[in-house]
Motif scaffolding. Structure first.
Motif, PDB file in Angstrom:
ATOM      1  N   THR A 295       0.867  -1.179   0.000  1.00 14.55           N
ATOM      2  CA  THR A 295       0.000   0.000   0.000  1.00 14.55           C
ATOM      3  C   THR A 295       0.903   1.228   0.000  1.00 14.55           C
ATOM      4  OG1 THR A 295      -0.067   0.166   2.415  1.00 14.55           O
ATOM      5  CG2 THR A 295      -1.732  -1.242   1.364  1.00 14.55           C
ATOM      6  N   PRO A 296       0.361   2.401  -0.310  1.00 15.00           N
ATOM      7  CA  PRO A 296       1.206   3.604  -0.271  1.00 15.00           C
ATOM      8  C   PRO A 296       1.882   3.807   1.084  1.00 15.00           C
ATOM      9  CG  PRO A 296      -0.843   4.071  -1.414  1.00 15.00           C
ATOM     10  CD  PRO A 296      -0.980   2.692  -0.850  1.00 15.00           C
ATOM     11  N   GLY A 297       1.207   3.393   2.147  1.00 15.94           N
ATOM     12  CA  GLY A 297       1.781   3.572   3.474  1.00 15.94           C
ATOM     13  C   GLY A 297       2.639   2.417   3.946  1.00 15.94           C
ATOM     14  N   ASN A 298       2.630   1.315   3.205  1.00 18.63           N
ATOM     15  CA  ASN A 298       3.400   0.133   3.605  1.00 18.63           C
ATOM     16  C   ASN A 298       3.840  -0.586   2.335  1.00 18.63           C
ATOM     17  OD1 ASN A 298       4.608  -1.872   5.082  1.00 18.63           O
ATOM     18  ND2 ASN A 298       2.742  -2.592   6.068  1.00 18.63           N
ATOM     19  N   ASP A 299       4.847  -0.034   1.687  1.00 19.34           N
ATOM     20  CA  ASP A 299       5.277  -0.499   0.371  1.00 19.34           C
ATOM     21  C   ASP A 299       6.347  -1.578   0.520  1.00 19.34           C
ATOM     22  OD1 ASP A 299       6.002  -0.878  -2.224  1.00 19.34           O
ATOM     23  OD2 ASP A 299       6.246   1.244  -2.706  1.00 19.34           O
ATOM     24  N   LEU A 300       5.946  -2.829   0.306  1.00 25.70           N
ATOM     25  CA  LEU A 300       6.895  -3.933   0.463  1.00 25.70           C
ATOM     26  C   LEU A 300       7.971  -3.920  -0.613  1.00 25.70           C
ATOM     27  CD1 LEU A 300       4.575  -6.904   1.519  1.00 25.70           C
ATOM     28  CD2 LEU A 300       5.755  -5.216   2.937  1.00 25.70           C
ATOM     29  N   TRP A 301       7.701  -3.276  -1.725  1.00 27.10           N
ATOM     30  CA  TRP A 301       8.723  -3.167  -2.773  1.00 27.10           C
ATOM     31  C   TRP A 301       9.929  -2.367  -2.284  1.00 27.10           C
ATOM     32  CZ3 TRP A 301       8.232  -6.254  -6.806  1.00 27.10           C
ATOM     33  CH2 TRP A 301       6.952  -6.677  -7.184  1.00 27.10           C
ATOM     34  N   LYS A 302       9.707  -1.515  -1.309  1.00 22.18           N
ATOM     35  CA  LYS A 302      10.787  -0.675  -0.787  1.00 22.18           C
ATOM     36  C   LYS A 302      11.353  -1.194   0.528  1.00 22.18           C
ATOM     37  CE  LYS A 302       8.861   3.515  -2.901  1.00 22.18           C
ATOM     38  NZ  LYS A 302       8.267   4.862  -2.646  1.00 22.18           N
ATOM     39  N   TYR A 303      10.748  -2.238   1.063  1.00 26.95           N
ATOM     40  CA  TYR A 303      11.191  -2.725   2.373  1.00 26.95           C
ATOM     41  C   TYR A 303      12.568  -3.378   2.261  1.00 26.95           C
ATOM     42  CZ  TYR A 303      11.531  -5.273   6.713  1.00 26.95           C
ATOM     43  OH  TYR A 303      11.980  -5.760   7.913  1.00 26.95           O
ATOM     44  N   ALA A 352       6.877  -2.007 -12.953  1.00 30.48           N
ATOM     45  CA  ALA A 352       5.982  -0.985 -12.409  1.00 30.48           C
ATOM     46  C   ALA A 352       6.491  -0.440 -11.080  1.00 30.48           C
ATOM     47  CB  ALA A 352       4.582  -1.574 -12.239  1.00 30.48           C
ATOM     48  N   ALA A 353       7.016  -1.328 -10.236  1.00 31.66           N
ATOM     49  CA  ALA A 353       7.460  -0.894  -8.906  1.00 31.66           C
ATOM     50  C   ALA A 353       8.696  -0.010  -8.976  1.00 31.66           C
ATOM     51  CB  ALA A 353       7.740  -2.116  -8.032  1.00 31.66           C
ATOM     52  N   TYR A 354       9.591  -0.312  -9.933  1.00 27.78           N
ATOM     53  CA  TYR A 354      10.874   0.394  -9.991  1.00 27.78           C
ATOM     54  C   TYR A 354      11.033   1.237 -11.254  1.00 27.78           C
ATOM     55  CZ  TYR A 354      11.780  -2.974  -6.292  1.00 27.78           C
ATOM     56  OH  TYR A 354      11.693  -3.722  -5.146  1.00 27.78           O
ATOM     57  N   ASN A 355       9.929   1.368 -12.003  1.00 21.88           N
ATOM     58  CA  ASN A 355       9.942   2.179 -13.221  1.00 21.88           C
ATOM     59  C   ASN A 355      11.087   1.751 -14.142  1.00 21.88           C
ATOM     60  OD1 ASN A 355       8.735   4.218 -14.787  1.00 21.88           O
ATOM     61  ND2 ASN A 355      10.279   5.706 -14.159  1.00 21.88           N
ATOM     62  N   ASN A 356      11.152   0.443 -14.399  1.00 22.30           N
ATOM     63  CA  ASN A 356      12.277  -0.143 -15.122  1.00 22.30           C
ATOM     64  C   ASN A 356      11.821  -0.647 -16.491  1.00 22.30           C
ATOM     65  OD1 ASN A 356      14.301  -2.095 -16.026  1.00 22.30           O
ATOM     66  ND2 ASN A 356      15.192  -1.867 -13.985  1.00 22.30           N
ATOM     67  N   GLU A 357      12.185   0.069 -17.522  1.00 21.46           N
ATOM     68  CA  GLU A 357      11.790  -0.293 -18.886  1.00 21.46           C
ATOM     69  C   GLU A 357      12.426  -1.607 -19.337  1.00 21.46           C
ATOM     70  OE1 GLU A 357       9.752   0.848 -21.103  1.00 21.46           O
ATOM     71  OE2 GLU A 357       9.098   2.775 -20.286  1.00 21.46           O
ATOM     72  N   ASN A 358      13.635  -1.892 -18.866  1.00 21.03           N
ATOM     73  CA  ASN A 358      14.295  -3.134 -19.274  1.00 21.03           C
ATOM     74  C   ASN A 358      13.502  -4.356 -18.812  1.00 21.03           C
ATOM     75  OD1 ASN A 358      16.446  -1.837 -20.547  1.00 21.03           O
ATOM     76  ND2 ASN A 358      17.635  -1.726 -18.653  1.00 21.03           N
ATOM     77  N   TYR A 359      12.999  -4.307 -17.591  1.00 22.37           N
ATOM     78  CA  TYR A 359      12.189  -5.413 -17.095  1.00 22.37           C
ATOM     79  C   TYR A 359      10.939  -5.583 -17.961  1.00 22.37           C
ATOM     80  CZ  TYR A 359      14.926  -5.226 -12.715  1.00 22.37           C
ATOM     81  OH  TYR A 359      15.923  -5.244 -11.774  1.00 22.37           O
ATOM     82  N   PHE A 360      10.328  -4.457 -18.296  1.00 18.31           N
ATOM     83  CA  PHE A 360       9.096  -4.518 -19.093  1.00 18.31           C
ATOM     84  C   PHE A 360       9.369  -5.088 -20.481  1.00 18.31           C
ATOM     85  CE2 PHE A 360       6.078  -2.785 -22.144  1.00 18.31           C
ATOM     86  CZ  PHE A 360       4.871  -3.161 -21.567  1.00 18.31           C
ATOM     87  N   ARG A 361      10.419  -4.622 -21.120  1.00 16.44           N
ATOM     88  CA  ARG A 361      10.709  -5.097 -22.476  1.00 16.44           C
ATOM     89  C   ARG A 361      11.011  -6.589 -22.485  1.00 16.44           C
ATOM     90  NH1 ARG A 361      13.116   0.149 -23.181  1.00 16.44           N
ATOM     91  NH2 ARG A 361      15.132  -0.618 -22.433  1.00 16.44           N
ATOM     92  N   LEU A 362      11.707  -7.074 -21.462  1.00 13.54           N
ATOM     93  CA  LEU A 362      11.993  -8.505 -21.402  1.00 13.54           C
ATOM     94  C   LEU A 362      10.710  -9.294 -21.173  1.00 13.54           C
ATOM     95  CD1 LEU A 362      14.004 -10.803 -21.440  1.00 13.54           C
ATOM     96  CD2 LEU A 362      14.474 -10.377 -19.012  1.00 13.54           C
TER      97      LEU A 362
END
Length: 391
Positions: A295-303, A352-362
């Motif tokens: 969630t915006p207040g508890n972002d596990l992608w950043k933990y 989406a979590a890290y705004n990474n185009e390389n991941y998306f293209r792959l």
């Protein structure tokens, strides 16, 4: 023709924007996979429900409504046909009973495809057809599955069921997410929705209170990850904050710090006879946990756990080996080496979590429609777009 194409694209963007509040990564994902989404939805619209009641095994200790499966890597003992099975890690026994698992995977493929098509096009007829399958599996007395896995991953001569069998219901997580979309769209009658929620509440109790469920929760590898992924998905559908909070803490305090090494790898998976496939599978599951629970207040992608461990580090570790499998520094998997990788959800979620185009293209260029049964069994998230919808 050009005018029609422009109108179609505008409608597509409008539907996606409505579904996801304008999420740009979801828009890109749906546009990239639109042909695949439409093709799968057309197939799914032709399918009728097939549940556990259509097949049975004389080796099952359960009844016609009980899910039954057998341990994948257990084989007859060549010394004696009547003796208990013996283990051959990583080598799937082709004579095992798999009809219930196949039916469950098919169910997930059908409903997931229909939910993805609804996200892309906004047509309720997709969800209305999915409803037939939902009612057959969870509500209708003649065809429903009992809400437990007491007879999963049995081993002849050793066990009528095991805790690790709970991993078989990873294929219900996209069902649960589709149900959240269906609930918001209002396509389930109140009584039917209540019955489905009752089924999932009872199954959640089995997962959290039965000894099999507790054993699986405490597994130190992908089984423990998949327990959290399932409980997170089911409790989110049920809006059961007790268990969503539990899963958040479990991720922070157990999964990430105990399973990941400092370099982002998963040592428990790398020591298996199929290290590549298991590493991908566990990363998919852990990334899906982050996608479900953040969630915006508890972002596990950043933990960040001890030694700088993050899910982002896990994705960065595997990325070069997905991009070029020839760089894999460990042994090749004993089976299905050639079938991996596919379009793994951790790539899209990570993009989406890290705004990474390389991941998306792959993710975009990898195979999105695998048909090999082993791959389908280990790819419970086949429609990552439905997990990116704001609900």
């Amino acid at each position: 023709m050009r005018k029609y194409l422009i109108i179609t694209i505008c409608i597509l963007f409008a539907n996606i924007a409505q579904a996801a509040n304008g999420d740009e990564w979801l828009k890109q994902a749906v546009i990239a996979r639109r042909a695949d989404i439409v093709t799968k939805a057309q197939w799914a619209m032709q399918q009728q429900p097939v549940t556990v009641t259509v097949a049975s095994s004389p080796r099952s200790a359960g009844g016609i409504h009980d899910f039954y499966s057998e341990g994948d890597y257990w084989w007859p003992n060549p010394a004696s046909a009547d003796s208990p099975y013996i283990q051959k890690d990583g080598q799937t026994n082709p004579d095992n009973f798999v009809a219930h698992r196949q039916a469950m995977v098919r169910f997930s493929r059908v409903v997931g495809a229909l939910a993805a098509a609804y996200v892309a096009e906004g047509k309720k007829e997709y969800l209305e057809h999915a409803r037939k399958h939902i009612l057959a599996w969870f509500v209708n007395a003649d065809t429903r599955m009992n809400p437990n896995l007491q007879y999963a991953q049995a081993i002849k001569g050793r066990a009528t069921g095991r805790g690790i069998g709970i991993i078989d219901t990873v294929h219900f997580i996209e069902i649960a997410q589709a149900l959240r979309i269906m609930e918001k769209a209002g396509v389930l009658k109140d009584a039917d929705l209540a019955a489905v929620k009752s089924w999932f509440a009872e199954y959640l109790r089995f997962m959290t209170e039965h000894p099999y469920g507790k054993d699986e929760m405490n597994a130190k590898n992908n089984h423990g990850t998949c327990w959290v992924m399932q409980v997170a998905a089911f409790s989110s559908f049920l809006q059961d904050k007790k268990w969503t909070d539990f899963c958040i803490n479990r991720y922070k305090e157990v999964l990430l710090p105990n399973q990941m090494a400092g370099d982002g790898s998963f040592p428990q998976e790398l020591r298996r006879t199929k290290p590549y496939g298991y590493a991908l599978f566990n990363l998919d599951a852990m990334a899906t946990v982050c996608q479900i629970l953040s969630t915006p207040g508890n972002d596990l992608w950043k933990y960040t756990a001890d030694a700088g461990k993050t899910i982002g580090k896990g994705i960065a570790y595997m990325y070069p080996y997905v991009e070029d499998k020839g760089k894999w520094p460990f042994a090749k998997d004993v089976m299905y080496w050639d079938e991996w990788p596919v379009a793994h959800p951790f790539l899209l979620f990570g993009a989406a979590a890290y705004n990474n185009e390389n991941y998306f293209r792959l993710w975009q260029k990898l195979k999105h429609d695998p048909e090999v049964e082993e791959v389908l069994r280990n790819l419970p998230v086949r429609n990552p777009e439905i997990w990116m919808v704001k609900l």
